[in-house]
Design a protein around this motif. Structure first.
Motif, PDB file in Angstrom:
ATOM      1  N   ASN A   1       0.847  -1.214   0.103  1.00 29.43           N
ATOM      2  CA  ASN A   1       0.106   0.192  -0.306  1.00 29.43           C
ATOM      3  C   ASN A   1       0.598   1.533   0.246  1.00 29.43           C
ATOM      4  O   ASN A   1       0.346   2.703  -0.572  1.00 29.43           O
ATOM      5  CB  ASN A   1      -1.063   0.414   1.328  1.00 29.43           C
ATOM      6  CG  ASN A   1      -1.954   1.455   1.111  1.00 29.43           C
ATOM      7  OD1 ASN A   1      -2.267   1.924   0.146  1.00 29.43           O
ATOM      8  ND2 ASN A   1      -2.101   2.221   2.537  1.00 29.43           N
ATOM      9  N   ARG A   2       1.408   1.647   0.659  1.00 28.26           N
ATOM     10  CA  ARG A   2       2.583   2.170   0.920  1.00 28.26           C
ATOM     11  C   ARG A   2       3.245   2.639  -1.204  1.00 28.26           C
ATOM     12  O   ARG A   2       3.563   3.809  -1.061  1.00 28.26           O
ATOM     13  CB  ARG A   2       3.992   2.194   1.858  1.00 28.26           C
ATOM     14  CG  ARG A   2       3.795   1.909   3.269  1.00 28.26           C
ATOM     15  CD  ARG A   2       2.941   3.794   3.933  1.00 28.26           C
ATOM     16  NE  ARG A   2       3.769   4.359   3.878  1.00 28.26           N
ATOM     17  CZ  ARG A   2       3.630   6.020   4.627  1.00 28.26           C
ATOM     18  NH1 ARG A   2       2.843   5.970   5.268  1.00 28.26           N
ATOM     19  NH2 ARG A   2       4.904   6.780   4.501  1.00 28.26           N
ATOM     20  N   GLU A   3       3.623   1.694  -1.249  1.00 28.68           N
ATOM     21  CA  GLU A   3       4.130   1.460  -2.663  1.00 28.68           C
ATOM     22  C   GLU A   3       3.453   2.636  -3.279  1.00 28.68           C
ATOM     23  O   GLU A   3       3.540   3.534  -4.432  1.00 28.68           O
ATOM     24  CB  GLU A   3       5.354   0.695  -3.186  1.00 28.68           C
ATOM     25  CG  GLU A   3       6.284  -0.484  -2.229  1.00 28.68           C
ATOM     26  CD  GLU A   3       6.436  -1.173  -2.485  1.00 28.68           C
ATOM     27  OE1 GLU A   3       7.557  -2.001  -2.003  1.00 28.68           O
ATOM     28  OE2 GLU A   3       6.127  -1.963  -4.080  1.00 28.68           O
ATOM     29  N   VAL A   4       2.382   2.090  -3.739  1.00 31.26           N
ATOM     30  CA  VAL A   4       1.434   2.600  -4.466  1.00 31.26           C
ATOM     31  C   VAL A   4       0.504   3.950  -4.439  1.00 31.26           C
ATOM     32  O   VAL A   4       0.551   4.309  -5.092  1.00 31.26           O
ATOM     33  CB  VAL A   4       0.220   1.713  -4.344  1.00 31.26           C
ATOM     34  CG1 VAL A   4      -1.066   2.031  -5.172  1.00 31.26           C
ATOM     35  CG2 VAL A   4       0.018  -0.187  -4.784  1.00 31.26           C
ATOM     36  N   MET A   5       0.883   4.014  -2.697  1.00 28.14           N
ATOM     37  CA  MET A   5       0.717   5.231  -2.304  1.00 28.14           C
ATOM     38  C   MET A   5       2.015   6.063  -2.698  1.00 28.14           C
ATOM     39  O   MET A   5       1.415   7.560  -3.726  1.00 28.14           O
ATOM     40  CB  MET A   5       0.787   5.594  -1.209  1.00 28.14           C
ATOM     41  CG  MET A   5      -0.654   5.667  -0.394  1.00 28.14           C
ATOM     42  SD  MET A   5      -1.065   6.435   1.466  1.00 28.14           S
ATOM     43  CE  MET A   5       0.479   5.569   1.997  1.00 28.14           C
ATOM     44  N   GLY A   6       2.908   5.977  -3.363  1.00 30.15           N
ATOM     45  CA  GLY A   6       3.801   6.544  -3.454  1.00 30.15           C
ATOM     46  C   GLY A   6       4.822   8.210  -2.103  1.00 30.15           C
ATOM     47  O   GLY A   6       4.248   7.332  -0.894  1.00 30.15           O
TER      48      GLY A   6
END
Ligand code: CDP
Ligand code: MG
Length: 140
Positions: free
Chosen positions: A86-91
């Motif tokens: 999720n942190r990766e998809v958020m940026g």
């Protein structure tokens, strides 16, 4: 890889611009499953408690203002490695530093109004899920 749950929130800058579906699509396309979701207005007290770790930071007042300026969509996401994914998809927090194709790069207004929140680790995920959801509201 273990199946994890994480807490996600679509922030008021995004609900205001009718981006809920587009953001959910990014999460689902990354393999995350929405196992709980509700659209709510959070109170000032809830915003202050939720972001309590940042209470002494200079941006705290503005953060509480923007988080209470409109509805949010709170979610529990489930999947393999869900917290990190999720942190990766958020940026990155600052959209100008976020990778192309991330939610914050593509949708954020500014570092403060950056469209999405996601838990930063297993302990905060557990706390943040419990802050908004009871176990009976989560259905995998
Ligand atoms: O949300 P994230 O975990 O990526 O960042 P944080 O460092 O935990 O900060 C929480 C939120 O405070 C951010 O998402 C921004 O909305 C806001 N913030 C800000 O307005 N200005 C900063 N310099 C840092 C954070
Ligand atoms: Mg954080």
């Amino acid at each position: 890889m273990a199946i994890e749950r994480t807490f996600s929130m679509i922030k008021p800058d995004a609900t205001r611009r009718n981006l809920t579906g587009k953001i959910v699509d990014r999460l689902e396309s990354a393999g995350l499953r929405v196992v709980a979701q509700k659209r709510i207005r959070i109170t000032r007290a809830q915003a202050e408690a939720f972001y309590g770790v940042h209470r002494e930071r200079p941006f705290f007042g503005e953060l509480v203002e923007t988080m209470t300026a409109g509805p949010v969509v709170v979610q529990v996401l489930e999947g393999e490695n869900a917290i990190l994914k999720n942190r990766e998809v958020m940026g990155a927090t600052d959209p100008s530093k976020a990778e192309p194709g991330t939610i914050r790069k593509d949708f954020a207004v500014s570092i403060g109004e950056n469209s999405a929140h996601g838990s930063d680790g297993p302990d905060t995920a557990k706390q943040e899920i419990a802050f908004f959801f009871s176990e009976s509201e989560i259905t995998g």
